[in-house]
Write a protein that holds these residues in place. Sequence first.
Motif, PDB file in Angstrom:
ATOM      1  N   GLY A  82       0.385  -1.718  -0.129  1.00 19.81           N
ATOM      2  CA  GLY A  82      -0.149  -0.153  -0.095  1.00 19.81           C
ATOM      3  C   GLY A  82       0.388   1.504   0.130  1.00 19.81           C
ATOM      4  O   GLY A  82      -0.163   1.936  -1.090  1.00 19.81           O
ATOM      5  N   LEU A  83       1.703   1.107   0.868  1.00 18.00           N
ATOM      6  CA  LEU A  83       2.878   1.943   0.431  1.00 18.00           C
ATOM      7  C   LEU A  83       4.148   2.518  -0.104  1.00 18.00           C
ATOM      8  O   LEU A  83       4.564   3.226  -0.855  1.00 18.00           O
ATOM      9  N   GLY A  84       4.330   1.259  -0.796  1.00 21.94           N
ATOM     10  CA  GLY A  84       5.945   1.116  -1.396  1.00 21.94           C
ATOM     11  C   GLY A  84       4.989   1.721  -3.515  1.00 21.94           C
ATOM     12  O   GLY A  84       5.823   1.897  -4.104  1.00 21.94           O
ATOM     13  N   PHE A  85       3.780   0.517  -3.973  1.00 20.64           N
ATOM     14  CA  PHE A  85       3.438   0.877  -4.766  1.00 20.64           C
ATOM     15  C   PHE A  85       2.992   1.789  -5.623  1.00 20.64           C
ATOM     16  O   PHE A  85       3.425   2.928  -6.959  1.00 20.64           O
ATOM     17  N   PRO A  86       1.975   2.763  -3.839  1.00 20.48           N
ATOM     18  CA  PRO A  86       1.817   3.961  -5.129  1.00 20.48           C
ATOM     19  C   PRO A  86       2.846   5.250  -5.642  1.00 20.48           C
ATOM     20  O   PRO A  86       2.595   5.869  -6.392  1.00 20.48           O
ATOM     21  N   MET A  87       4.296   5.025  -4.411  1.00 20.49           N
ATOM     22  CA  MET A  87       4.920   5.540  -5.324  1.00 20.49           C
ATOM     23  C   MET A  87       6.690   5.547  -6.283  1.00 20.49           C
ATOM     24  O   MET A  87       6.539   6.350  -7.196  1.00 20.49           O
ATOM     25  N   ILE A  88       5.747   3.818  -7.194  1.00 16.82           N
ATOM     26  CA  ILE A  88       6.451   3.621  -8.137  1.00 16.82           C
ATOM     27  C   ILE A  88       4.901   4.206  -9.051  1.00 16.82           C
ATOM     28  O   ILE A  88       5.854   4.567 -10.278  1.00 16.82           O
ATOM     29  N   PHE A  89       4.423   4.192  -8.363  1.00 14.84           N
ATOM     30  CA  PHE A  89       3.588   3.891 -10.030  1.00 14.84           C
ATOM     31  C   PHE A  89       3.037   6.081  -9.969  1.00 14.84           C
ATOM     32  O   PHE A  89       3.217   6.048 -11.091  1.00 14.84           O
ATOM     33  N   GLN A  90       3.296   6.782  -9.089  1.00 16.89           N
ATOM     34  CA  GLN A  90       3.711   7.920  -9.198  1.00 16.89           C
ATOM     35  C   GLN A  90       4.701   7.970 -10.460  1.00 16.89           C
ATOM     36  O   GLN A  90       4.622   9.161 -10.679  1.00 16.89           O
ATOM     37  N   ALA A  91       5.370   7.823  -9.835  1.00 19.86           N
ATOM     38  CA  ALA A  91       6.907   8.112 -10.890  1.00 19.86           C
ATOM     39  C   ALA A  91       6.950   7.132 -12.328  1.00 19.86           C
ATOM     40  O   ALA A  91       6.936   8.595 -13.040  1.00 19.86           O
ATOM     41  N   MET A  92       6.315   6.192 -12.630  1.00 20.86           N
ATOM     42  CA  MET A  92       5.636   6.038 -14.076  1.00 20.86           C
ATOM     43  C   MET A  92       4.774   7.050 -14.549  1.00 20.86           C
ATOM     44  O   MET A  92       4.312   7.812 -15.531  1.00 20.86           O
ATOM     45  N   ILE A  93       3.787   7.969 -13.833  1.00 20.93           N
ATOM     46  CA  ILE A  93       2.398   8.730 -14.403  1.00 20.93           C
ATOM     47  C   ILE A  93       3.733   9.897 -14.696  1.00 20.93           C
ATOM     48  O   ILE A  93       3.663  10.765 -15.476  1.00 20.93           O
TER      49      ILE A  93
END
Length: 437
Positions: free
Chosen positions: A324-335
């Motif tokens: 829940g805390l790690g994946f949004p960080m990476i998805f934000q970078a991809m966006i």
Amino acid sequence: MKELVNKLKGDRVIWSFVALLALFSFMPVFSASSNLAYIGHGTGNTLGYLVKHLAHVCIGFLIIYWVHRVPYHYFRAISKIALPIVWFLLLYTLLKGTVIAGANASRWIQVPFIGITFQTSTLAASILFIFVARYLSKTKEENEPFQVSLIQLWLPVFITLALILPANFSTTALIFAMVIMLTFIGRYPLKYIGFIIGSGIAMFAFFLLVAKAFPDSRFFSRVSTWGSRIENFTTDKPDEDDYQIEKAKIAIASGRLGGVGPGKSVQKNFLPQSSSDFIYAIIVEEYGLVGGVAILILYLLLLFRFVIASHKANTLFGKLVVVGLGFPMIFQAMINMAVAVELLPVTGQTLPLISSGGSSIWMTCFSLGIIISVTKKEEEVAEEQEEKERRREALQRLIDKELAEEDLPADEKIYEEEGMYSIEDNSRNPMNAVLNK
């Protein structure tokens, strides 16, 4: 330095990737801030922005260090207590937000007496993900009815999203998508997930209808911006967002394979938000395709490490917290990267750990601290508990000593302070008692 490294607990690989991204961020921020320097004081000197970014990163690493020493299961209760506080902050931000460089006034609040601004949606996202992980781990064995989960899980989720949506659609959509992903991983029934997605779409459509009915309201001022961005993305209609995308694409094309060199970007002088939203375009221009791909690989490796950390976690709550805390960080970078190359409309999402900014860096570090706390080994946890027990015993000894001194009679205290003295003396010299005194 070696002693400091030895004090770092948890996954050393995650520590390494985070440090690499943070160290790399200084050169792009130092270079890309020239546009802000010219606008701010007309000199183009970006040293002040570099020092400010250094301060933000140092505070961020202090946050990681402090949070990673807290047992992660403490955040189960903290999330439940903190969520109403987050709602109050979001409502206050919506009503009394601060304008930053002409940006929408409902995203930041001014911290009293300090003078810094804080984006409350970043805090809300982290607290909400922990809250959802707590609920899913708590109800894993209980199989609560859907009606109960509507009140205990989805009502808090939709309240949080409703308070973020009027000012920041992209963050709202990202949080909702990550919550759905988290519930899917947490084995929440698929038929209920489908119903929640449909309900979310229906609520968003209702929000748009109300916005159309009251177009002059400040709560719906961003709706026209969302529509224009989507329209410009699909039709290439020229406007301010299209100008940013064009400058970003020029910067990326100018970088070619090896880049024009650190600090030699040209488009940084024309590209708005070059040190935050579009910093990836400046990175590719200065460091070329090699630099751009290297940053992408670092984020993917960090994602892979999050997957490993989630798999190794001892509890379901720990697994869900890492996701829940790690994946949004990476998805934000991809966006952020996708916006720079025009794969997505302009969203305003920063590049975690690299873009300049205070609250975004700090909340990313807060999430990383909790993730690293989950990855601590059993012997590290035992060592921390032993150290805590030693401190407790030392404090107890001091307290016992103070209490013992307070219980002494007054004359004994005097003797204790001055030293025990007696006129009696059994030694051969009768004057020893006086001489010793």
